[in-house]
Design an enzyme around this catalytic site. Structure first.
Site, PDB file in Angstrom:
ATOM      1  N   ASN A 151      86.073  16.750  10.035  1.00  0.00           N
ATOM      2  CA  ASN A 151      86.049  15.545  10.879  1.00  0.00           C
ATOM      3  C   ASN A 151      85.671  14.267  10.120  1.00  0.00           C
ATOM      4  OD1 ASN A 151      83.457  16.564  10.610  1.00  0.00           O
ATOM      5  ND2 ASN A 151      82.837  15.967  12.683  1.00  0.00           N
ATOM      6  N   GLU A 227      81.177  25.227  11.957  1.00  0.00           N
ATOM      7  CA  GLU A 227      80.872  25.880  13.232  1.00  0.00           C
ATOM      8  C   GLU A 227      79.674  26.825  13.112  1.00  0.00           C
ATOM      9  OE1 GLU A 227      84.327  27.894  14.570  1.00  0.00           O
ATOM     10  OE2 GLU A 227      85.461  26.042  14.822  1.00  0.00           O
ATOM     11  N   GLY A 229      79.395  29.864  14.217  1.00  0.00           N
ATOM     12  CA  GLY A 229      79.807  31.214  13.812  1.00  0.00           C
ATOM     13  C   GLY A 229      80.022  31.310  12.307  1.00  0.00           C
ATOM     14  N   GLU A 248      74.520  22.482   8.853  1.00  0.00           N
ATOM     15  CA  GLU A 248      74.799  21.406   9.814  1.00  0.00           C
ATOM     16  C   GLU A 248      75.884  21.930  10.742  1.00  0.00           C
ATOM     17  OE1 GLU A 248      73.279  18.599  10.213  1.00  0.00           O
ATOM     18  OE2 GLU A 248      72.018  18.638   8.436  1.00  0.00           O
ATOM     19  N   GLY A 250      77.307  23.136  14.993  1.00  0.00           N
ATOM     20  CA  GLY A 250      77.848  22.532  16.206  1.00  0.00           C
ATOM     21  C   GLY A 250      76.778  22.139  17.227  1.00  0.00           C
ATOM     22  N   CYS A 282      80.113  16.194  15.885  1.00  0.00           N
ATOM     23  CA  CYS A 282      79.196  17.302  16.213  1.00  0.00           C
ATOM     24  C   CYS A 282      78.090  16.893  17.178  1.00  0.00           C
ATOM     25  CB  CYS A 282      78.589  17.848  14.932  1.00  0.00           C
ATOM     26  SG  CYS A 282      77.843  16.559  13.915  1.00  0.00           S
ATOM     27  N   GLU A 461      69.885  16.643   6.636  1.00  0.00           N
ATOM     28  CA  GLU A 461      70.557  15.751   5.703  1.00  0.00           C
ATOM     29  C   GLU A 461      69.996  14.349   5.930  1.00  0.00           C
ATOM     30  OE1 GLU A 461      74.860  16.584   6.288  1.00  0.00           O
ATOM     31  OE2 GLU A 461      74.708  17.688   4.424  1.00  0.00           O
TER      32      GLU A 461
HETATM   33  P1  NAD Z   1      84.593  25.718  10.278  1.00  0.00           P
HETATM   34  O1  NAD Z   1      83.311  26.462  10.430  1.00  0.00           O
HETATM   35  O2  NAD Z   1      85.835  26.334  10.755  1.00  0.00           O
HETATM   36  O3  NAD Z   1      84.861  25.388   8.720  1.00  0.00           O
HETATM   37  C1  NAD Z   1      83.934  24.662   7.942  1.00  0.00           C
HETATM   38  C2  NAD Z   1      84.149  24.974   6.481  1.00  0.00           C
HETATM   39  O4  NAD Z   1      83.813  26.328   6.225  1.00  0.00           O
HETATM   40  C3  NAD Z   1      85.596  24.809   5.992  1.00  0.00           C
HETATM   41  O5  NAD Z   1      85.554  24.218   4.711  1.00  0.00           O
HETATM   42  C4  NAD Z   1      86.094  26.236   5.925  1.00  0.00           C
HETATM   43  O6  NAD Z   1      87.125  26.436   4.987  1.00  0.00           O
HETATM   44  C5  NAD Z   1      84.845  26.978   5.488  1.00  0.00           C
HETATM   45  N1  NAD Z   1      84.776  28.394   5.822  1.00  0.00           N
HETATM   46  C6  NAD Z   1      85.420  29.054   6.808  1.00  0.00           C
HETATM   47  N2  NAD Z   1      85.040  30.354   6.822  1.00  0.00           N
HETATM   48  C7  NAD Z   1      84.127  30.506   5.829  1.00  0.00           C
HETATM   49  C8  NAD Z   1      83.350  31.611   5.350  1.00  0.00           C
HETATM   50  N3  NAD Z   1      83.433  32.811   5.908  1.00  0.00           N
HETATM   51  N4  NAD Z   1      82.520  31.407   4.319  1.00  0.00           N
HETATM   52  C9  NAD Z   1      82.396  30.179   3.759  1.00  0.00           C
HETATM   53  N5  NAD Z   1      83.089  29.102   4.161  1.00  0.00           N
HETATM   54  C10 NAD Z   1      83.957  29.265   5.185  1.00  0.00           C
HETATM   55  O7  NAD Z   1      84.323  24.300  10.932  1.00  0.00           O
HETATM   56  P2  NAD Z   1      85.388  23.117  11.159  1.00  0.00           P
HETATM   57  O8  NAD Z   1      86.336  23.561  12.218  1.00  0.00           O
HETATM   58  O9  NAD Z   1      85.895  22.678   9.844  1.00  0.00           O
HETATM   59  O10 NAD Z   1      84.476  21.940  11.702  1.00  0.00           O
HETATM   60  C11 NAD Z   1      84.134  21.767  13.054  1.00  0.00           C
HETATM   61  C12 NAD Z   1      82.727  22.244  13.309  1.00  0.00           C
HETATM   62  O11 NAD Z   1      81.832  21.596  12.414  1.00  0.00           O
HETATM   63  C13 NAD Z   1      82.231  21.936  14.692  1.00  0.00           C
HETATM   64  O12 NAD Z   1      81.555  23.063  15.202  1.00  0.00           O
HETATM   65  C14 NAD Z   1      81.238  20.810  14.466  1.00  0.00           C
HETATM   66  O13 NAD Z   1      80.251  20.701  15.444  1.00  0.00           O
HETATM   67  C15 NAD Z   1      80.696  21.134  13.130  1.00  0.00           C
HETATM   68  N6  NAD Z   1      80.146  19.942  12.460  1.00  0.00           N
HETATM   69  C16 NAD Z   1      78.794  19.810  12.347  1.00  0.00           C
HETATM   70  C17 NAD Z   1      78.243  18.675  11.753  1.00  0.00           C
HETATM   71  C18 NAD Z   1      76.756  18.509  11.620  1.00  0.00           C
HETATM   72  O14 NAD Z   1      76.337  17.668  10.843  1.00  0.00           O
HETATM   73  N7  NAD Z   1      75.935  19.241  12.344  1.00  0.00           N
HETATM   74  C19 NAD Z   1      79.101  17.687  11.270  1.00  0.00           C
HETATM   75  C20 NAD Z   1      80.469  17.842  11.396  1.00  0.00           C
HETATM   76  C21 NAD Z   1      80.982  18.986  12.002  1.00  0.00           C
END
Ligand code: NAD
Length: 487
Positions: A151, A227, A229, A248, A250, A282, A461
């Site tokens: 995002n 995410e 998960g 960081e 969801g 998020c 952060e």
């Molecule tokens: P995602 O969890 O699908 O992917 C995040 C990253 O993890 C990607 O680079 C992906 O390639 C990698 N990844 C996927 N599976 C993995 C694994 N098993 N091991 C290691 N890395 C892996 O998340 P997304 O869809 O890219 O982002 C959306 C989510 O991020 C939302 O839940 C949002 O709330 C959260 N988010 C949180 C913050 C925060 O600061 N708290 C900021 C931005 C987004």
């Protein structure tokens, strides 16, 4: 027309992989492939570790002031190239130009600047213990991995590399496979500014490359944004080599609007906290609890402003303030949640459908959507949707609404609108969330620590404390008298 192919960025330059495997990246506003990226295969992975080891040796040997001076040059280049970098972010994410132009690069640069300034001021302690004394040193951890979400790709790369590099670590960063270009641009800027080769490396790919980073024993820390998960998987994998983690994750954050609030201001906050970046933030306040005395006024103004003031379309058009969602799959997921909201009995106040604006007919747009008459147990009220979908609920008792707001396994953010300052603080102190706003929503300056309670995260952060998360304390005891020994 052939599209560019980007290689991984290792040891200060682009490096070709051996398998030749690539993935395609689409512009979410047009559904067109805009470039390809090489996947980090075993050859690249090994090269990244070697590069980061050498980078660490060179970078950690420099004084904090020297590192700071170089990082500040990178900050200046980021600002000079604001428009070029903002355009990269718009094409990769689908977010509106009017946001990227003033937020994404700027807030990324701010954080590097903040930590570059802070690092030389980080000091250890010393204390006398009898005639002897000890002192402590703040030493960097070594190689740190950053794994980003899609995002705010460039901003996330800056937020993770800023404190890590300022503290003297080297970094291997993996951007999201949906938005890989911003991190490459940052890597080039670091080299241009004088950061030694190997200090900031970018590896590309999806979950498998992320899994390799989290399991690799040469890496001391993983800072992850994504995410809940995925965060659990990352943490479990990192436990195999006892890595430090920052998570960081969801949210499903509440905004409480009391009956003495400035209702128009609260509507502004609710709209910002649900429709900015087309809802893909998020900390969004996706559960809006409105006091029954101002409920009707709130939803009347919300409906009018949502229907009149939102312009969806080609995100590069400076008038557009609602962009496209990241992917077709994500658009379908968000529309699925909207269907679920209708099935479970929420009232659709406005929106609810996919959009096909004339200037971007193939983009993955969803109308700004507001549900009212929501109940606490509805799926749309419980689960993170990560799209422009707001749920409005009614309340009439302060203690009751606090309990309802806290009834979730997430705890990223929360907000309160009221003119009663005692109530504002009383309520905020009881909300289980790491990032809170009073009569405001969404601002996240470099100086303010951000991170989640409960399953929304671990660690922080930004803010002073984050620098500590990228250093480890070495204690050194100094004997000043003869050793007393029974042997
Ligand atoms: P995602 O969890 O699908 O992917 C995040 C990253 O993890 C990607 O680079 C992906 O390639 C990698 N990844 C996927 N599976 C993995 C694994 N098993 N091991 C290691 N890395 C892996 O998340 P997304 O869809 O890219 O982002 C959306 C989510 O991020 C939302 O839940 C949002 O709330 C959260 N988010 C949180 C913050 C925060 O600061 N708290 C900021 C931005 C987004």
């Amino acid at each position: 027309m052939t599209t560019p192919v980007y290689e991984n960025f290792i040891n200060g330059h682009f490096l070709k992989n051996q398998t030749g495997d690539t993935f395609a990246v689409k512009n979410p506003a047009t559904d067109e492939v805009i470039y390809h990226v090489e996947i980090a295969d075993e050859f690249i992975q090994n090269a990244a570790i070697e590069s980061a080891k050498q980078g660490f040796a060179a970078w950690s040997a420099m004084t904090p002031i020297e590192r700071s001076r170089i990082l500040l040059k990178a900050v200046a280049i980021l600002r000079e190239r604001n428009d070029e970098l903002a355009k990269v972010e718009v094409l990769d994410t689908g977010k509106p130009w009017q946001e990227a132009e003033c937020v994404d690069v700027e807030t990324g640069a701010d954080v590097i600047e903040y930590f570059a300034g802070l690092a030389p001021a980080q000091v250890g302690q010393q204390q006398m213990v009898g005639n002897d004394f000890y002192y402590t040193r703040k030493e960097p951890l070594g190689i740190c991995a950053g794994i980003g979400a899609w995002n705010y790709p460039l901003q996330i790369a800056c937020w993770k590399s800023g404190p890590a590099l300022a503290a003297g670590n080297s970094v291997i960063f993996k951007p999201s496979e949906e938005t890989p270009l911003g991190a490459i641009k940052l890597a080039e800027i670091f080299i241009e500014a004088g950061v030694p080769a190997g200090v900031f490396n970018v590896v590309q790919g999806a979950a498998e490359v992320g899994q390799w980073l989290t399991a690799n024993p040469n890496i001391e820390k993983v800072s992850f944004t994504g995410e809940v998960g995925t965060g659990k998987k990352v943490m479990a994998s990192a436990a195999g080599s006892l890595k430090d983690v920052t998570m960081e994750l969801g949210g499903k954050s509440p905004l409480l609007v009391f009956d003495d609030a400035d209702v128009s201001q609260a509507v502004s906050a609710a709209m910002l906290g649900n429709f900015y970046t087309q809802g893909e933030i998020c900390t969004n306040c996706t559960r809006i609890y409105v006091h029954k005395n101002v409920y009707q006024q709130f939803i009347d103004e919300l409906k009018t402003r949502t229907e009149q003031n939102i312009i969806a379309g080609d995100p590069m058009d400076p008038e557009v303030n609602l962009g496209a969602l990241i992917s077709k799959k994500h658009q379908e997921l968000v529309l699925g949640y909207i269907d679920k909201g209708i099935q479970e009995g929420a009232t659709l106040l406005t929106g609810g459908k996919a959009l096909s604006p004339a200037s971007a007919p193939n983009g993955y747009f969803v109308e700004p959507t507001v549900f009212v008459d929501c109940k606490d147990d509805m799926t749309i009220v419980r689960e993170e949707i990560f799209g422009p979908v707001m749920s409005v609920l009614v309340f009439d008792d302060e203690d009751d609404v606090i309990q309802r707001a806290n009834d979730t396994h997430l705890g990223l953010a929360a907000g309160v609108f009221t003119k009663d300052i005692q109530r504002a603080h009383r309520v905020i102190h009881q909300l289980q969330a790491g990032i809170c706003w009073i009569n405001s929503y969404g601002n996240s300056p470099a100086e303010m620590p951000v991170g989640g309670y409960k399953q929304s995260g671990i660690g922080r952060e930004n803010g002073i404390e984050t620098l500590d998360h990228y250093t480890q304390t070495k204690s050194i005891y100094v004997g000043m008298s003869n050793i007393e020994s029974p042997f």
